[in-house]
Structures are given as structure tokens and as C-alpha cells.
Write an enzyme that holds these catalytic residues in place. Structure first.
Site, PDB file in Angstrom:
ATOM      1  N   GLY A 378       0.814  -1.204   0.000  1.00 27.37           N
ATOM      2  CA  GLY A 378       0.000   0.000   0.000  1.00 27.37           C
ATOM      3  C   GLY A 378       0.840   1.243   0.000  1.00 27.37           C
ATOM      4  O   GLY A 378       2.072   1.194   0.155  1.00 27.37           O
ATOM      5  N   PRO A 379       0.205   2.401  -0.167  1.00 23.78           N
ATOM      6  CA  PRO A 379       0.949   3.671  -0.189  1.00 23.78           C
ATOM      7  C   PRO A 379       1.594   3.966   1.162  1.00 23.78           C
ATOM      8  O   PRO A 379       1.253   3.347   2.177  1.00 23.78           O
ATOM      9  CB  PRO A 379      -0.151   4.704  -0.525  1.00 23.78           C
ATOM     10  CG  PRO A 379      -1.315   3.912  -1.019  1.00 23.78           C
ATOM     11  CD  PRO A 379      -1.233   2.571  -0.371  1.00 23.78           C
ATOM     12  N   PRO A 380       2.510   4.917   1.202  1.00 25.21           N
ATOM     13  CA  PRO A 380       3.132   5.288   2.480  1.00 25.21           C
ATOM     14  C   PRO A 380       2.102   5.861   3.447  1.00 25.21           C
ATOM     15  O   PRO A 380       1.191   6.587   3.053  1.00 25.21           O
ATOM     16  CB  PRO A 380       4.172   6.356   2.081  1.00 25.21           C
ATOM     17  CG  PRO A 380       4.398   6.156   0.618  1.00 25.21           C
ATOM     18  CD  PRO A 380       3.114   5.634   0.056  1.00 25.21           C
ATOM     19  N   GLY A 381       2.276   5.529   4.721  1.00 20.67           N
ATOM     20  CA  GLY A 381       1.469   6.145   5.771  1.00 20.67           C
ATOM     21  C   GLY A 381       0.115   5.525   5.999  1.00 20.67           C
ATOM     22  O   GLY A 381      -0.704   6.105   6.725  1.00 20.67           O
ATOM     23  N   VAL A 382      -0.170   4.342   5.424  1.00 24.34           N
ATOM     24  CA  VAL A 382      -1.485   3.733   5.626  1.00 24.34           C
ATOM     25  C   VAL A 382      -1.488   2.758   6.799  1.00 24.34           C
ATOM     26  O   VAL A 382      -2.534   2.197   7.133  1.00 24.34           O
ATOM     27  CB  VAL A 382      -1.979   3.020   4.346  1.00 24.34           C
ATOM     28  CG1 VAL A 382      -2.191   4.013   3.229  1.00 24.34           C
ATOM     29  CG2 VAL A 382      -1.002   1.933   3.927  1.00 24.34           C
ATOM     30  N   GLY A 383      -0.329   2.518   7.439  1.00 28.11           N
ATOM     31  CA  GLY A 383      -0.314   1.696   8.643  1.00 28.11           C
ATOM     32  C   GLY A 383       0.148   0.278   8.438  1.00 28.11           C
ATOM     33  O   GLY A 383      -0.246  -0.610   9.199  1.00 28.11           O
ATOM     34  N   LYS A 384       1.010   0.029   7.451  1.00 32.52           N
ATOM     35  CA  LYS A 384       1.464  -1.342   7.197  1.00 32.52           C
ATOM     36  C   LYS A 384       2.298  -1.874   8.363  1.00 32.52           C
ATOM     37  O   LYS A 384       2.078  -2.983   8.842  1.00 32.52           O
ATOM     38  CB  LYS A 384       2.277  -1.382   5.891  1.00 32.52           C
ATOM     39  CG  LYS A 384       1.490  -0.937   4.664  1.00 32.52           C
ATOM     40  CD  LYS A 384       2.304  -1.089   3.394  1.00 32.52           C
ATOM     41  CE  LYS A 384       3.512  -0.158   3.373  1.00 32.52           C
ATOM     42  NZ  LYS A 384       3.125   1.272   3.358  1.00 32.52           N
ATOM     43  N   THR A 385       3.261  -1.077   8.806  1.00 33.89           N
ATOM     44  CA  THR A 385       4.135  -1.534   9.890  1.00 33.89           C
ATOM     45  C   THR A 385       3.352  -1.720  11.182  1.00 33.89           C
ATOM     46  O   THR A 385       3.547  -2.707  11.909  1.00 33.89           O
ATOM     47  CB  THR A 385       5.274  -0.518  10.094  1.00 33.89           C
ATOM     48  OG1 THR A 385       5.993  -0.358   8.868  1.00 33.89           O
ATOM     49  CG2 THR A 385       6.224  -0.996  11.175  1.00 33.89           C
ATOM     50  N   SER A 699      -4.340   1.917 -18.342  1.00 27.83           N
ATOM     51  CA  SER A 699      -5.736   2.083 -17.937  1.00 27.83           C
ATOM     52  C   SER A 699      -6.396   3.332 -18.508  1.00 27.83           C
ATOM     53  O   SER A 699      -7.585   3.544 -18.289  1.00 27.83           O
ATOM     54  CB  SER A 699      -5.838   2.115 -16.409  1.00 27.83           C
ATOM     55  OG  SER A 699      -5.141   3.224 -15.887  1.00 27.83           O
ATOM     56  N   LYS A 742      -9.227   4.116  -7.228  1.00 24.82           N
ATOM     57  CA  LYS A 742      -9.857   4.951  -8.258  1.00 24.82           C
ATOM     58  C   LYS A 742     -11.261   5.369  -7.849  1.00 24.82           C
ATOM     59  O   LYS A 742     -11.683   6.514  -8.101  1.00 24.82           O
ATOM     60  CB  LYS A 742      -9.878   4.194  -9.581  1.00 24.82           C
ATOM     61  CG  LYS A 742      -8.481   3.973 -10.164  1.00 24.82           C
ATOM     62  CD  LYS A 742      -8.504   3.126 -11.415  1.00 24.82           C
ATOM     63  CE  LYS A 742      -7.080   2.943 -11.963  1.00 24.82           C
ATOM     64  NZ  LYS A 742      -7.051   2.100 -13.169  1.00 24.82           N
TER      65      LYS A 742
END
Length: 792
Positions: A378-385, A699, A742
Site C-alpha cells: 500500500g501507499p506510504p502512511g497507511v499503517g502497514k508496519t 488504464s 480509483k
């Protein structure tokens, strides 16, 4: 002239060892020799070293004079071999030459300082230098003040003797023969004892007035005493520290010997060996590890403690017994606890939470979470870690985070071989040691940013680690033992899948984190980010208040990216500015829509508006930062010839999509009610705005084709809608990725009607209801379906 003849000539008329006195008749014409470093002072007796080739002729002529006197001139740092009379100072020192000895290419001269002289003129300006000189004397009368200065100098020299015994014997002899009625030689001699610079001593030599000279010399000698005292103090402190350390070392060694004799303590080797054995007995190692341990321990017991192999073997045993062989923590497989933990730490991302709970449910059915590797994309800052940490907390396992960003050496994964200096095990072995169990949650962060270099390919080294069929026999090169990593739960994170090698990606189960919509960002800011920021800043919630509407303004105008990291930065910025005002006397501050710009300035983002007009169509795009709307503009430049041009910093794939759209529309103009020759007489320019931003991907094919149809038919889009999909030459609409991002981008831009590929219908149906709410979506299988939806 031989050395014996030269010695006789120089010493003629002077008994061996006798010193000439200053009151002898002094010559008016003297030969001159320049000296470096320090000027020669009257009253001083010391040897000089001169270059034989340059000054032998001068000394021979001095030896032929009846007075055997020579003038020494100070030239500072200049080279005596390349000096002229213009470099000579006005004053010098007359010396009597007592002996000349040859040493290699040098002449050693014993000189006695007689008096200072002043040069009146030069009789020879080339070697050998000769000058006509006078001998200035002080006009100061010997009074009580001069005697006081003389006694002060003597007393200061006596203070210097115990501090610096270098001139001890000579000084004692000189002071015993010193006459208080003639303090001038004492003054010059005292100046020569100091470590003053050559220029300072030259100043003393040029000071004819006895009183002024004694004042200057007394200052120099006192400074010398202070320097000597400071040196002694430093030396004593250093010696005291050294003595203290030596004493402590000897006492400790004696204590060790006494304790060992009494059986109270073992030597270092025995203590280490016993500690290693106790460690291993507390574990449950495989037989191969036990056998290797016994071999290394036997070698360790016979090695000399000073040998390099001793330290290598000790470090190996230390690591071998630090790995938690057979030690496992018990998993908490309560799904309700897992759900509560995920909800407590994260707002939104319900689909991701469901996937994780399903993953844990399978482990609960089996009785153990094992054999799966999760990849959070996912994009940076979405809470993966933070989701990885929550998984470890939900299971009750130890958590270890390893950042792979920029790692280029495969030895970081598989360890160094013991033959190398400074060898260490790999990071996975260190993770087991730090966790203390053989089944921790290991987070491999930024797996898409692994590097490659001449040292190896760490991505390939990870293939064994992340393959459930292989990692039960993972081999660490340092330990040279098999580690069972199958019980570990690996959670990997990445921003994009493009840079992850295919074989490595194939071994992981991908879970996508698509980012947050505005409602989720407001909830996260209210429940998590704002309270945490207030606590870190030490601001009470009653002092600073903010409403949900303001949080929405911040999310829309200042932090529109997919994650919430920038949103947190904006909240911290508000708190910093508010803290200044609170400390200035304000009691309470409320952040409102009216004063928000006072804290954050003008919004970075304006409200997105879908552009309308002939040849203008809104598309949907996916980026690593989340979804975005993308306007495509088509214009007819002129009607003189056929042509097609694309701009907007398009990538190769997007340029191909534009060419395909152009060819498809040009080949089906009759279907759209346009003259088939329209493109033959039209130069068409296709542009995607924001040309500074690189764009690529297939796309936008449907969007470009619709823009060209709108341009050719002269019809604008009748209503506000957006579309995405890959177009083929035969008019097929193929599936694309990033549907969630999107759709979120369209909602943010206020677009509620979308056209998506028929193949993406399943992806859309899996979206949460709150994202699909109020949306009208058409699914197209061929481009004709798109045309029918747009123009009906």
C-alpha cells in the site's frame, strides 16, 4: 689544511679549556656567519653545527685572526646557504671560537658569547661575510633598582631549577661566580635559558638599555616558570592516574589468584565454558547442534587465551548457545481478542482486518499459525508496519522488525562465514536471539527496496527464508547449522509490487492496503492522531479543541494523500503554533474553519472539479500515493494534413495506449456518425495535464478513445462521469488494477458515475458498502458499451 692543523690554528694563543673574558680587546672587524632558530646570546657557551662546504673558508680565516672571534647573526627561518646581507639584522653576538671538529659534512664549533655588536657597514657582502662593528653599552648606572632586578632574576632562576633540571649544574656554577656589580651577562644568560621564540630573543639582543632589558628578561623567565609548573602538574596527574590503574590492575590480579587458590572463583576460560554449557542445557537443541557444541567446546578448552582462534571460537559458542533452540511461545488463537486488538489500533481498513482474522482462523483450526508469509502492499502512511505489530500483539508473540531498504549484501540474510574477520550471523538469527523464542513475528519492512551489488543479491537469499517448503532447514553460514524458521510468522511490507522479483512475490500472500477516504481520515485523526499529538506536546485537551469539520478541511485541503502521515504532520504543526499562543497568555484555543489558515496557511489542494467540454474526458488513475482523477484533452490543431501528437510526460505504455485509441477511433468513425475522412484532414493533439508529473500505464485507453470520439463528433460529455479501462485494437475493454483507489479518487472529486471494465466487476463488488454508497457504476466489455453509456 688538515683537521689537526685547523685545530691548532683556531686555538693559537688560548690554553685548552680556558674561556675568553668579555673585557678583552674586541675587534672592530669581524667575520659573520648566519644562524637559524635562535640568536646566540652573550655569556652563553655551547656548540654550533655549520655546513662544512659553506663555512669552512670563513672559519679558516677566523683561525688566522689574533682574537679568534666571530660574529653570529640571527636570520630566523631563512636558509643560511642561500642568504644575503640584506637579510641580516642590525644586531648580532660576538663569540670566541674554541674548537672546531669535523663530523661527516658538518663542522662542530664550540663558541663562547662575548658581547652584542651593531653592524656599521659591510666590508664583504659575499662569503666570507665581513662587517665593521661597534659594541654598544648601556648608559644605565648601577643603582638599587638594577640590583633588585638582578636579584629578582636570580630568585626566579632558582625557582626554575627544581622544575626544569636541564641546566642545573651549569646554572649553579654560573650563579656562584656571578658578580652583582655586572648584571648584564646574567640578563643575557637568563634569556637564553627560556623557551622564548627566536624573534623575542633577538629583541632582547637589540635592547641596549640594561634596565629595559632586565624588565623584558624577567617577564620571560617568570613565564618559563609558570610553563614548567604547568608541565609538572600535568605530568604528576598523568603519573598518578597511571599508578592508580596499575595498582588496581595488580590488586585485581592478586585477588583472582587468591580466589582461585581458595576455590572461590574460576578462571575466565572455565567460567565461559560453564556458562555456555548451562545455556545449552536450558534449551532443547537438535542432536547436530549438541554434537557441534561439544566439538567447539573441546577446542576452546585447549586454545591459548591470547590466540586469535580463541576469540573466534568463544564468539561462535556465544552465538550458538544464544539461539533459542526448541523454545516456543504459546499462541493466543482467540479471534475475538485478535479483532479487538486490530480495532483498537486501527480505524478503517475493514477488508484488511477481515483478511487477517481469516488468516488467524485457519491457524486456530490447525492449532498453530505456521507456513504463511503475508505481504502488506500500500501507499506510504497507511499503517502497514503498525498492522504487523498488531498481528504480533494479537497472537501474543514476540515482535522483531527488520528494515530491508537499501540492503545489498546477502550475508545480512544468510550470515558471514567464520573465516572472515568480524563475521556475524544473519539478521534472522539475530532476530531469534533478540526475541528469545523460535516463533516470533518477524516484519521484513520495505521488501520492494532491496538493492543489488557485487556483494550479492539479498532478494534471492530471501527465497529460502520465505518459502514454507524450505525455511524449516534454513542454513546460516556463520553457525553452519540448520535453523527451523517454519514456525516464524513473516509479515512483509511494500509500497509497490513492480520492483519485487517474481519468484519472491510468488512465495507471499498479498494483502493490499488501498488508503483511506476522508471519513476514515477524520475518524483516525479524532480517535488516534490528535490525542497522541496532544500528549506528546504536553498540551491538555481542555486547552486546545478541534472539531470534525475542521479535521475534514485539513484532510481535504492539506493532506489528500492515501495515508495519514502528512495529516499527522499538519496536526503537529497546529499544536506547535497553539503552544506558542498558550505560553503567551491565552487560556483556551479552538481551531475553527475561520482561523485554520492562521495555523496552516493557504490549503495545498483546491477542490477537484471534473473538466467538461468537447474533447475533454475525466479518467481514473492509480499511483503509489493512492488514486487520482486524470483529465484527458484532445484538440484539432489544423486541417491541412493528418497527424497525431501526445504530450504530458507520458510513459511508453501510455503512449501505446494513445496510439491504440487513435487507431481504433480512426477505424470506426462511421460507427460514431463521423465522416471516415475526418482524421485524414486533421492534425490532432492529445494532452494529459500536469506535464511535470510522469504518467504511465494502460488504464487510460478508454478515456483517450472517448476524448477522440468527443473531438471528432463535436459532442461534449452530457454529464459528469469518469472512466478507466485498457482498450485493444479490436475494441475490447480489459481489466485494470487499483479499483478501490480509483473509486475513492472519484468520490473525492465529487463524481458519482463511473465506467469500469466488466472484468473488474468482482473487485468493485468486494468494496465496503460505505465506499459504494451513492455511486452509479457501468461495466463495459467493449468500447461500444462505453459509447452507449456516455451518449446513449
Amino acid at each position: 689544511m688538515s683537521q689537526e692543523e685547523h685545530q691548532t690554528t683556531v686555538d693559537e694563543g688560548t690554553p685548552q679549556g680556558a674561556l675568553a673574558l668579555p673585557d678583552q680587546n674586541l675587534p672592530q672587524r669581524v667575520y659573520l656567519i648566519p644562524v637559524r632558530d635562535r640568536p646566540f646570546m652573550p655569556g652563553l657557551v655551547q656548540p654550533l653545527l655549520l655546513d662544512q662546504e659553506q663555512w669552512r673558508a670563513t672559519l679558516e680565516r677566523v683561525g688566522q685572526t689574533p682574537h679568534h672571534a666571530l660574529g653570529l647573526i640571527y636570520i630566523g627561518d631563512r636558509d643560511p646557504d642561500d642568504v644575503s646581507v640584506e637579510d641580516f639584522p642590525e644586531y648580532g653576538c660576538l663569540v670566541k671560537v674554541h674548537a672546531v671538529n669535523h663530523e661527516d659534512q658538518q663542522l662542530q664549533v664550540v663558541a663562547q658569547g662575548l658581547a652584542r655588536f651593531r653592524v656599521q657597514g659591510y666590508l664583504s657582502r659575499k662569503r666570507p661575510f665581513m662587517a665593521e662593528v661597534t659594541y654598544p653599552t648601556s648608559r644605565d648606572e648601577l643603582d638599587d633598582s638594577l640590583r633588585a632586578y638582578g636579584m629578582a632574576i636570580i630568585n626566579t632562576i632558582k625557582e626554575l631549577l627544581p622544575l626544569n633540571p636541564l641546566y642545573n649544574e651549569g646554572l649553579k656554577h654560573y650563579l656562584q661566580n656571578f658578580s652583582p656589580r655586572d648584571p648584564s651577562p646574567l640578563t643575557d644568560f637568563a634569556a637564553s635559558l627560556t623557551s622564548a621564540s627566536g624573534d623575542e630573543l633577538q629583541g632582547i639582543l637589540e635592547t641596549v638599555s640594561l634596565k629595559a632589558r632586565m624588565e623584558r628578561v624577567l617577564t620571560l623567565v617568570k613565564k618559563e616558570v609558570e610553563v614548567a609548573r604547568l608541565q609538572n602538574q600535568i605530568r604528576e596527574e598523568v603519573n598518578e592516574k597511571i599508578s592508580k590503574h596499575q595498582r588496581e590492575f595488580f590488586l585485581k590480579e592478586q585477588l583472582k589468584v587468591i580466589q582461585r587458590e581458595l576455590g572461590l572463583e574460576k578462571d575466565d576460560r572455565t567460567a565461559d565454558a560453564d556458562e555456555f554449557r548451562e545455556r545449552l542445557e536450558a534449551l532443547n537443541p537438535p542432536e547436530a547442534v549438541t554434537r557441534r557444541f561439544e566439538e567447539e567446546l573441546r577446542k576452546f578448552n585447549v586454545l591459548e587465551s591470547g590466540s586469535p582462534e580463541y576469540a573466534v571460537t568463544r564468539n561462535y559458542l556465544d552465538w550458538l548457545t544464544s539461539v533459542p533452540w526448541g523454545q516456543y511461545s504459546e499462541d493466543n488463537l482467540d479471534l475475538g481478542h485478535a479483532r479487538r486488538t486490530l480495532e483498537e489500533h486501527h480505524s478503517g481498513l475493514n477488508d484488511v482486518k477481515d483478511r487477517i482474522v481469516e488468516f488467524l482462523a485457519v491457524g486456530a483450526m490447525r492449532g498453530e499459525v505456521k507456513g504463511s508469509i503475508l505481504l502488506l502492499v500500500g501507499p506510504p502512511g497507511v499503517g502497514k508496519t503498525s498492522i504487523g505489530k498488531s498481528i504480533g500483539e494479537a497472537l501474543g508473540r514476540e515482535f522483531y522488525r527488520l528494515s530491508l531498504g537499501g540492503m545489498r549484501d546477502e550475508a545480512e540474510i544468510k550470515g558471514h562465514r567464520r573465516t572472515y574477520i568480524g563475521a556475524m550471523p544473519g539478521k534472522l538469527t539475530q532476530a531469534l536471539k533478540d526475541a528469545g523464542t523460535s516463533n516470533p513475528v518477524i516484519m521484513l519492512d520495505e521488501i520492494d527496496k532491496l538493492g543489488q551489488s557485487f556483494q550479492g543479491d539479498p532478494a534471492s537469499a530471501l527465497l529460502e527464508v520465505l518459502d514454507p517448503e524450505q525455511n524449516q532447514d534454513f542454513l546460516d553460514h556463520y553457525l553452519d547449522q540448520r535453523l527451523d524458521l517454519s514456525h516464524c510468522l513473516f509479515v512483509c511490507t511494500a509500497n509497490t509490487l513492480d520492483s519485487i522479483p517474481g519468484p519472491l512475490l510468488d512465495r507471499m500472500e498479498t494483502i493490499r492496503l488501498s488508503g483511506y477516504i476522508t471519513e476514515e481520515k477524520v475518524e483516525i485523526a479524532r480517535d488516534h492522531l490528535w490525542p497522541r499529538a496532544l500528549e506528546r506536546a504536553g498540551v491538555k485537551p481542555s486547552q486546545l479543541k478541534i472539531s470534525d469539520s475542521v479535521l475534514r478541511q485539513i484532510a481535504d485541503g492539506y493532506a489528500r494523500e492515501a495515508g495519514v502521515r502528512n495529516l499527522e504532520k499538519q496536526l503537529n504543526k497546529i499544536i506547535r503554533k497553539a503552544a506558542v499562543r498558550l505560553l503567551s497568555g491565552e487560556k483556551k484555543i479552538s481551531i475553527t474553519g475561520k482561523n485554520l489558515e492562521d495555523f496552516l496557511g493557504q490549503p495545498y489542494f483546491q477542490k477537484e472539479k471534473a473538466q467538461r467540454g468537447v474533447g475533454v474526458v475525466t479518467g481514473l488513475a492509480w499511483t503509489a500515493m493512492g488514486g487520482a482523477t486524470l483529465s484527458v484533452e484532445a484538440s484539432r490543431v489544423h486541417s491541412q494534413r493528418r497527424g497525431f501528437k501526445q504530450t504530458g510526460q507520458l510513459g511508453d505504455v501510455m503512449k501505446e495506449s494513445a496510439e491504440i485509441a487513435y487507431s481504433y477511433v480512426a477505424g470506426h468513425l462511421k460507427t460514431f456518425g463521423v465522416d471516415e475522412d475526418w482524421f485524414d484532414e486533421s492534425f490532432v493533439h492529445l494532452h494529459v495535464p500536469e506535464g511535470a508529473t510522469p504518467k504511465d500505464g494502460p488504464s487510460a485507453g478508454v478515456t483517450m478513445a472517448t476524448a477522440l470520439v468527443s473531438l471528432a463528433t463535436g459532442k461534449r460529455l452530457p454529464r459528469k462521469l469518469a472512466m478507466t479501462g485498457e482498450l485493444t485494437l479490436t475494441g475490447q475493454v480489459l481489466a485494470v488494477g487499483g479499483i478501490r483507489e480509483k473509486v475513492i479518487a472519484a468520490r473525492r472529486a465529487g463524481i458519482r458515475e463511473l465506467i469500469l471494465p466488466k472484468a473488474c466487476e468482482r473487485d468493485y463488488q468486494e468494496l465496503p458498502d460505505y465506499i459504494k454508497e451513492g455511486m452509479t457504476v457501468h461495466f463495459a466489455q467493449r468500447y461500444q458499451d462505453v459509447h452507449d453509456v456516455v451518449w446513449g
